[in-house]
Design an enzyme around this catalytic site. Structure first.
Site, PDB file in Angstrom:
ATOM      1  N   LYS A 223      11.423  63.060  35.223  1.00  0.00           N
ATOM      2  CA  LYS A 223      12.382  63.202  36.328  1.00  0.00           C
ATOM      3  C   LYS A 223      13.807  62.965  35.842  1.00  0.00           C
ATOM      4  CE  LYS A 223      13.449  61.272  40.893  1.00  0.00           C
ATOM      5  NZ  LYS A 223      13.075  60.244  41.896  1.00  0.00           N
ATOM      6  N   CYS A 381      35.058  23.550  12.797  1.00  0.00           N
ATOM      7  CA  CYS A 381      36.457  23.711  13.196  1.00  0.00           C
ATOM      8  C   CYS A 381      36.934  22.456  13.938  1.00  0.00           C
ATOM      9  CB  CYS A 381      36.630  24.982  14.024  1.00  0.00           C
ATOM     10  SG  CYS A 381      38.358  25.537  14.133  1.00  0.00           S
ATOM     11  N   HIS A 507      34.377  28.824  10.021  1.00  0.00           N
ATOM     12  CA  HIS A 507      33.339  29.236  10.973  1.00  0.00           C
ATOM     13  C   HIS A 507      32.202  29.945  10.227  1.00  0.00           C
ATOM     14  CE1 HIS A 507      35.371  28.410  14.845  1.00  0.00           C
ATOM     15  NE2 HIS A 507      36.470  28.547  14.121  1.00  0.00           N
ATOM     16  N   GLU A 509      29.269  30.524  11.134  1.00  0.00           N
ATOM     17  CA  GLU A 509      28.415  31.335  12.015  1.00  0.00           C
ATOM     18  C   GLU A 509      28.756  32.816  11.953  1.00  0.00           C
ATOM     19  OE1 GLU A 509      31.688  29.712  14.873  1.00  0.00           O
ATOM     20  OE2 GLU A 509      30.702  29.152  12.996  1.00  0.00           O
TER      21      GLU A 509
END
Length: 534
Positions: A223, A381, A507, A509
């Site tokens: 559809k 940090c 940082h 991460e």
């Protein structure tokens, strides 16, 4: 091979998962041996998200070359091997800024500067510049089809098919197929209307990714295909997944990457998805149970503010074959109500970055708790800076120690404004941004984690460790285990008479991936796992 362009748009609602869809497609195409790059086009007028509140925009992701960008670039880097740059994210503000500069220089030879062709040409030139050297460029358009802000971007990508040839351009539309509980059925009408609006702009999507709570039955795919003018096999189900790292495998099972290479007429090797299968297996069936990590910050009401951080902790769990359970605690609440009972059951504590004085005393109380209770601690940090403040106050006896950011007249500013930041008044793009080298101390927690003495990490800060207090801190046992030698800037601090206590100014991460977890997160989760066993 001539570069192929894939444009990813979204419809019906915002936050539908365009970024994850684009990142997952990048992972699938890379697994086939293709060189992939990504780009995000944001329709807001800000030059970049660097000055925007985390509560409005979520995390600001920083690239190696110092660009402050949309958090979707974090998804792109985590899912692929791409190292993105300032060219990988641009906004309406940047586009207009560039065009107005050109007009002032006289580049348009006295002509009337208009959205078409000048703004759209600028958008196209930025897309082409970023795509150089790649086989596939995946470009995500921020916002939702129908937003007035997005129209110049959509017009620019509409023109791409004529400019580059139909064989080199593919349009992928991410849309929502909601489940209506009262009717007990999925509804396709929002998708139909979203595609209708896209087609009115002049873009016919080649592939639809349909976000839904449950599997789309074949008759419903048929559809959608009929009313949206796409092939049935190009209607891709994207069912809610238990974990985001299962999305590439789910989209592969739906045939997304096969459809893309077929429609772009690309020959590739068979995809090698074994690494992703191993990641998902470790996430779903970890051998070592779970560890409980507390994130004590000031933006915890919007966890998207810590997106890369939470993902890096998950990566640390993958590396240690354990599940990481995160608890978010408001440092301002700890400041006001105390710490009793909040951290008794956690295996590790992480204090992330942030700006402004609000909640800093709560972070300091948290750090003291981690230090004195011998709970593995990781400060990033501002978290590292507050660890220095806590140590100066409670171990070195400098009772008024603080950061000059929050108390300019304090007698012992153990954290102070960097020399090159003095006199800087403009906010946007003026911090210490991007990758800088760091030399580690042999035998330190950090050096053992990295397995090397020389590293490079990404930064976003104005304040630094004050070397005037260096002697008293070191004499009282604080280890300065990482230094940026060129500026004699302390990047990492540690406490050795502790299971694992590390604070870093950078940082980490931003460089962690599920297929390659960051060494510090791997070591932190290992310490938390050991603490749990103890």
């Amino acid at each position: 091979m001539k570069t192929k362009f894939i444009f990813v748009t979204g419809g019906v609602v915002s936050s539908i998962g365009k970024g994850l869809a684009a990142a997952s497609l990048g992972a699938l195409l890379e697994s086939r041996g293709l060189r992939v790059t990504h780009q995000k086009l944001d329709p807001y007028i800000n030059v970049d998200p660097g000055t925007m509140s985390p509560f409005q925009h979520g995390e600001v992701f920083v690239t190696d070359d110092g660009a402050e960008t949309d958090l979707d670039l974090g998804h792109y880097e985590r899912y692929t091997s791409a190292r993105l740059s300032k060219k990988s994210n641009f906004t309406t503000g940047q586009v207009y800024f560039s065009v107005i500069e050109k007009e002032r220089r006289g580049d348009y030879l006295g002509g009337t500067v208009q959205v078409i062709p000048h703004i759209t040409d600028e958008i196209k030139s930025k897309i082409i510049e970023n795509a150089k050297g790649s086989d596939i460029a995946i470009i995500e358009i921020g916002g939702t089809v129908g937003d007035i802000e997005s129209l110049p971007f959509l017009e620019a990508i509409r023109q791409f098919k004529a400019d580059r040839g139909a064989a080199n351009v593919l349009y992928l539309h991410v849309t929502l197929v909601p489940f209506i509980k009262t009717a007990d059925e999925l509804k396709t009408k929002p998708t139909q209307h979203s595609v209708k609006e896209l087609r009115e702009i002049g873009i016919q999507p080649d592939i639809l990714i349909c976000r839904c709570e449950q599997d789309l039955p074949r008759d419903m795919k048929a559809k959608i295909a009929l009313f949206c003018n796409v092939e049935e096999k190009a209607v891709i189900t994207s069912q809610d997944a238990e974990h985001i790292y299962a999305v590439p495998l789910a989209l592969h099972r739906e045939g997304l990457d096969e459809q893309v290479v077929e429609k772009l007429n690309i020959w590739t090797k068979a995809p090698d998805l074994a690494p992703w299968q191993q990641v998902v297996e470790k996430l779903m069936n970890p051998s070592h149970g779970k560890v409980r990590i507390a994130i004590v910050g000031k933006y915890v009401n919007l966890t998207e503010s810590y997106k890369s951080l939470s993902e890096a902790l998950t990566h640390g769990g993958i590396a240690n074959d354990c599940r990481v359970h995160l608890t978010y605690l408001d440092s301002e609440k700890i400041e006001q109500e105390g710490i009793d009972g909040l951290l008794e059951d956690v295996d590790g504590i992480l204090v992330p970055g942030g700006f402004g004085e609000r909640g800093t005393e709560g972070k300091i109380k948290t750090i003291e708790f981690a230090r004195t209770r011998k709970i593995p601690f990781f400060g990033i940090c501002l978290g590292m800076q507050m660890a220095v403040v806590e140590y100066a106050r409670n171990v070195c006896g400098l009772e008024d120690a603080f950061s000059s950011e929050f108390k300019p007249d304090c007698l012992n500013p153990v954290i102070h404004l960097m020399e090159e930041q003095k006199g800087v008044s403009r906010k946007g793009g003026t911090m210490r941004l991007g990758a800088y080298p760091c030399t580690l101390t042999k035998g330190s927690f950090a050096q053992k984690a990295y397995g090397t003495l020389d590293i490079s990490e990404r930064h976003r800060h104005r304040y630094e460790f004050n070397n005037k207090n260096r002697t008293v801190l070191v004499e009282n046992g604080l280890v300065l285990s990482g230094v940026y030698k060129e500026g004699d800037l302390v990047e990492i601090v540690e406490i050795t008479d502790h299971p694992w206590f590390v604070g870093c100014q950078f940082h980490p991460e931003f460089k962690s991936k599920p297929l390659n977890p960051h060494p510090l997160f791997k070591a932190f989760i290992a310490a938390a796992l050991q603490n749990k066993k103890a």
